[in-house]
Design an enzyme around this catalytic site. Structure first.
Site, mmCIF file in Angstrom:
data_model
loop_
_atom_site.group_PDB
_atom_site.id
_atom_site.type_symbol
_atom_site.label_atom_id
_atom_site.label_comp_id
_atom_site.label_asym_id
_atom_site.label_seq_id
_atom_site.Cartn_x
_atom_site.Cartn_y
_atom_site.Cartn_z
ATOM 1 N N GLY A 9 47.943 37.829 33.085
ATOM 2 C CA GLY A 9 46.707 37.224 33.594
ATOM 3 C C GLY A 9 46.296 36.052 32.723
ATOM 4 O O GLY A 9 45.949 36.231 31.555
ATOM 5 N N LEU A 13 39.820 35.660 29.583
ATOM 6 C CA LEU A 13 40.143 36.439 28.378
ATOM 7 C C LEU A 13 41.621 36.355 28.017
ATOM 8 O O LEU A 13 41.971 36.299 26.844
ATOM 9 C CB LEU A 13 39.744 37.907 28.559
ATOM 10 N N GLY A 14 42.486 36.335 29.026
ATOM 11 C CA GLY A 14 43.925 36.226 28.760
ATOM 12 C C GLY A 14 44.228 34.962 27.969
ATOM 13 O O GLY A 14 44.978 34.977 26.989
ATOM 14 N N LYS A 184 28.447 50.528 27.432
ATOM 15 C CA LYS A 184 28.457 49.181 28.015
ATOM 16 C C LYS A 184 28.279 49.267 29.531
ATOM 17 O O LYS A 184 27.572 48.453 30.134
ATOM 18 C CB LYS A 184 29.772 48.476 27.655
ATOM 19 N N ASN A 202 18.592 37.288 32.982
ATOM 20 C CA ASN A 202 18.332 38.615 32.401
ATOM 21 C C ASN A 202 16.852 38.767 32.037
ATOM 22 O O ASN A 202 16.251 39.821 32.258
ATOM 23 C CB ASN A 202 19.195 38.834 31.158
HETATM 24 P P1 NAP Z 1 39.629 35.935 35.218
HETATM 25 O O1 NAP Z 1 39.221 34.696 34.487
HETATM 26 O O2 NAP Z 1 39.360 36.041 36.667
HETATM 27 O O3 NAP Z 1 41.189 36.146 34.960
HETATM 28 C C1 NAP Z 1 41.952 37.136 35.572
HETATM 29 C C2 NAP Z 1 43.366 36.605 35.687
HETATM 30 O O4 NAP Z 1 44.226 37.651 36.150
HETATM 31 C C3 NAP Z 1 43.528 35.429 36.675
HETATM 32 O O5 NAP Z 1 44.146 34.360 36.011
HETATM 33 C C4 NAP Z 1 44.429 35.997 37.766
HETATM 34 O O6 NAP Z 1 45.353 35.078 38.301
HETATM 35 C C5 NAP Z 1 45.189 37.032 36.963
HETATM 36 N N1 NAP Z 1 45.885 38.009 37.807
HETATM 37 C C6 NAP Z 1 45.393 38.831 38.759
HETATM 38 N N2 NAP Z 1 46.376 39.571 39.319
HETATM 39 C C7 NAP Z 1 47.517 39.202 38.685
HETATM 40 C C8 NAP Z 1 48.880 39.600 38.810
HETATM 41 N N3 NAP Z 1 49.261 40.524 39.689
HETATM 42 N N4 NAP Z 1 49.798 39.013 38.004
HETATM 43 C C9 NAP Z 1 49.442 38.073 37.122
HETATM 44 N N5 NAP Z 1 48.162 37.649 36.953
HETATM 45 C C10 NAP Z 1 47.218 38.205 37.737
HETATM 46 O O7 NAP Z 1 38.981 37.231 34.531
HETATM 47 P P2 NAP Z 1 38.347 37.379 33.061
HETATM 48 O O8 NAP Z 1 36.982 36.799 33.048
HETATM 49 O O9 NAP Z 1 39.331 36.953 32.027
HETATM 50 O O10 NAP Z 1 38.163 38.963 33.027
HETATM 51 C C11 NAP Z 1 39.213 39.881 32.762
HETATM 52 C C12 NAP Z 1 38.561 41.218 32.415
HETATM 53 O O11 NAP Z 1 37.883 41.068 31.167
HETATM 54 C C13 NAP Z 1 37.492 41.656 33.422
HETATM 55 O O12 NAP Z 1 37.507 43.042 33.599
HETATM 56 C C14 NAP Z 1 36.187 41.218 32.773
HETATM 57 O O13 NAP Z 1 35.076 41.994 33.169
HETATM 58 C C15 NAP Z 1 36.512 41.459 31.302
HETATM 59 N N6 NAP Z 1 35.696 40.642 30.389
HETATM 60 C C16 NAP Z 1 35.596 39.291 30.561
HETATM 61 C C17 NAP Z 1 34.836 38.551 29.661
HETATM 62 C C18 NAP Z 1 34.715 37.043 29.800
HETATM 63 O O14 NAP Z 1 33.942 36.451 29.041
HETATM 64 N N7 NAP Z 1 35.397 36.384 30.691
HETATM 65 C C19 NAP Z 1 34.181 39.191 28.611
HETATM 66 C C20 NAP Z 1 34.303 40.576 28.453
HETATM 67 C C21 NAP Z 1 35.069 41.294 29.367
HETATM 68 P P3 NAP Z 1 44.956 33.783 39.175
HETATM 69 O O15 NAP Z 1 44.578 32.748 38.157
HETATM 70 O O16 NAP Z 1 46.230 33.464 39.877
HETATM 71 O O17 NAP Z 1 43.829 34.188 40.063
#
Ligand code: NAP
Length: 305
Positions: A9, A13-14, A184, A202
Site C-alpha cells: 500500500g 502511512l505506507g 483509540k 472536533n
Molecule cells: P491511504 O492513503 O488510502 O492508503 C492506502 C493504500 O493502500 C492506497 O495506496 C491503496 O492503493 C493501497 N491498497 C489498497 N488495496 C491494495 C492492494 N490490494 N494492493 C496494494 N495496495 C493496495 O490510507 P492511509 O491513510 O495510509 O491509511 C492506512 C491505515 O492507517 C488506515 O487504517 C488508517 O486508518 C490508518 N491510519 C492512518 C493515518 C494517517 O495519518 N493517514 C494515521 C493513523 C492511522 P491505491 O493508491 O491504488 O488506491
C-alpha cells in the site's frame, strides 16, 4: 544484507514508513495494486515525502503481489477494508517465520488478516502519526506522533525494532496493544461520527457535551464487558481532553466524508456495535448513532460498510 521491508500500500502511512526506512538505508520494496499502478509508479520515478515543506523523492523498487520474491517482513498499510484481501493475495509468498505489521485503525481487520496467514506472526500497531496524500505517490508528513506495536499472543519484541530506531520512527513495544487499540476505537466512536453528523470540527462537539457524555457512558460499559477495564478508565475525561486539544482539527472520518471517500466505519463504530450485540449488551445511543451515520452516508451515496 538485512531483511527487506515489503510495504503493501503506497498511500499516506505506507509512504511515510517506506521513505523513512529507505532514507536510513534499509532495503524496501513497495507492493502496489496492479500492473497499471506499477507503471504509473515507475513513471513517477519513486515516492515523494514532504516534510517541513521540503520534498524528497526515493526511488524505492515497486512490484505487484504476483512478483515471485519471498516475503519475510510485510508492513500492511492499506485501509482496514482492503487489508484482508490484499494480504490473502500475498499469502503464497510468505516465507516461513514471516512477520506482518498491521497499521490499520480500529479493530476487526487484524483478526481477519491473521486468519488468512495462520503461519505468520501478526503484530498490531496503533499510531498517532499523521500524513496525507497530496497526489499520487506524494505524501505530506502532517503530524509527528508515536507508534505503539505489540502482539497480544507473544510478548517478546522483534529484532527489527532497531530498524525503526535507525529510521527515526518513534515507537514503543507495547505488551497491552489490545488495550491501546480499544481505547483509540472508543475515542474515535465518541468523536468522529458526531463531527460528521453535526458537520463540525472536533471543537464543535463542546456544544454537544451531553450527547458525548452519554456515548462515553455506553462505551465504558462496552469496554468493561469485553474485558478491557484499563481502556475504559476515565474515558469521558480523555474524550473531553481530546476534543479540547484538537478543537481546530477535522476528524479523519469527517475528512473521508468531505472528500467522498469510503470511511472505516465497520472497523470503528460498526465493530463496537457488533461486539455489544455479541455480548447482548443494550447500548441504545451507540446503536442509534450507527443508524444515523449509515443513513447519512447513504444520503451522500457513500458505502456504509
Ligand atoms: P491511504 O492513503 O488510502 O492508503 C492506502 C493504500 O493502500 C492506497 O495506496 C491503496 O492503493 C493501497 N491498497 C489498497 N488495496 C491494495 C492492494 N490490494 N494492493 C496494494 N495496495 C493496495 O490510507 P492511509 O491513510 O495510509 O491509511 C492506512 C491505515 O492507517 C488506515 O487504517 C488508517 O486508518 C490508518 N491510519 C492512518 C493515518 C494517517 O495519518 N493517514 C494515521 C493513523 C492511522 P491505491 O493508491 O491504488 O488506491
Amino acid at each position: 544484507m538485512s531483511t527487506p521491508w515489503h510495504v503493501l500500500g503506497a498511500g499516506s502511512l505506507g509512504t511515510l514508513w517506506a521513505t523513512r526506512l529507505a532514507r536510513a538505508g534499509k532495503p524496501v520494496r513497495l507492493i502496489v495494486r496492479d500492473p497499471q499502478r506499477l507503471a504509473a509508479y515507475q513513471a513517477a520515478g519513486g515516492l515523494t515525502l514532504v516534510e517541513h515543506g521540503q520534498a524528497q523523492r526515493f526511488n524505492i523498487p515497486g512490484e505487484t503481489a504476483e512478483s515471485g520474491e519471498p516475503i519475510s517482513r510485510l508492513l500492511v498499510a492499506c485501509k482496514a477494508y482492503d487489508a484482508e484481501q490484499a494480504v490473502a493475495r500475498l499469502a503464497p509468498r510468505l516465507a516461513p517465520g514471516a512477520e506482518l505489521i498491521l497499521l490499520q485503525n480500529g479493530l476487526g481487520s487484524q483478526d481477519a488478516v491473521a486468519a488468512q496467514v495462520p503461519q505468520a506472526r501478526c503484530i498490531c500497531a496503533s499510531s498517532t502519526e499523521g500524513a496525507f496524500r497530496e497526489g499520487d505517490w506524494r505524501v505530506v508528513f502532517a503530524g509527528h506522533g508515536y507508534t505503539w506495536l505489540g502482539d497480544s499472543g507473544h510478548p517478546v519484541a522483534p529484532i527489527w525494532l532497531d530498524d525503526l530506531v535507525d529510521a527515526g520512527i518513534p515507537h514503543e513495544w507495547s505488551t497491552d496493544i489490545l488495550t491501546r487499540l480499544w481505547r483509540k476505537l472508543a475515542l474515535n466512536c465518541a468523536i468522529n461520527p458526531l463531527t460528521v453528523l453535526h458537520d463540525c470540527r472536533n471543537g464543535g462537539l463542546q456544544d454537544h457535551h451531553c450527547e458525548v457524555a452519554t456515548l462515553c457512558g455506553e462505551l465504558t460499559e462496552l469496554l468493561e464487558r469485553c474485558g478491557q477495564p484499563a481502556a475504559a478508565q476515565d474515558l469521558a475525561q480523555e474524550v473531553e481532553r481530546v476534543i479540547h486539544a484538537t478543537a481546530a482539527n477535522y476528524s479523519s472520518m469527517y475528512q473521508d466524508v468531505a472528500h467522498q471517500r469510503r470511511t472505516e466505519i465497520s472497523y470503528l463504530l460498526g465493530y463496537a456495535c457488533k461486539v455489544a450485540a455479541r455480548h447482548q449488551l443494550n447500548l441504545p445511543h451507540l446503536n442509534q448513532l450507527q443508524q444515523r451515520l449509515i443513513a447519512h452516508l447513504h444520503s451522500l451515496g457513500l458505502p456504509s460498510d
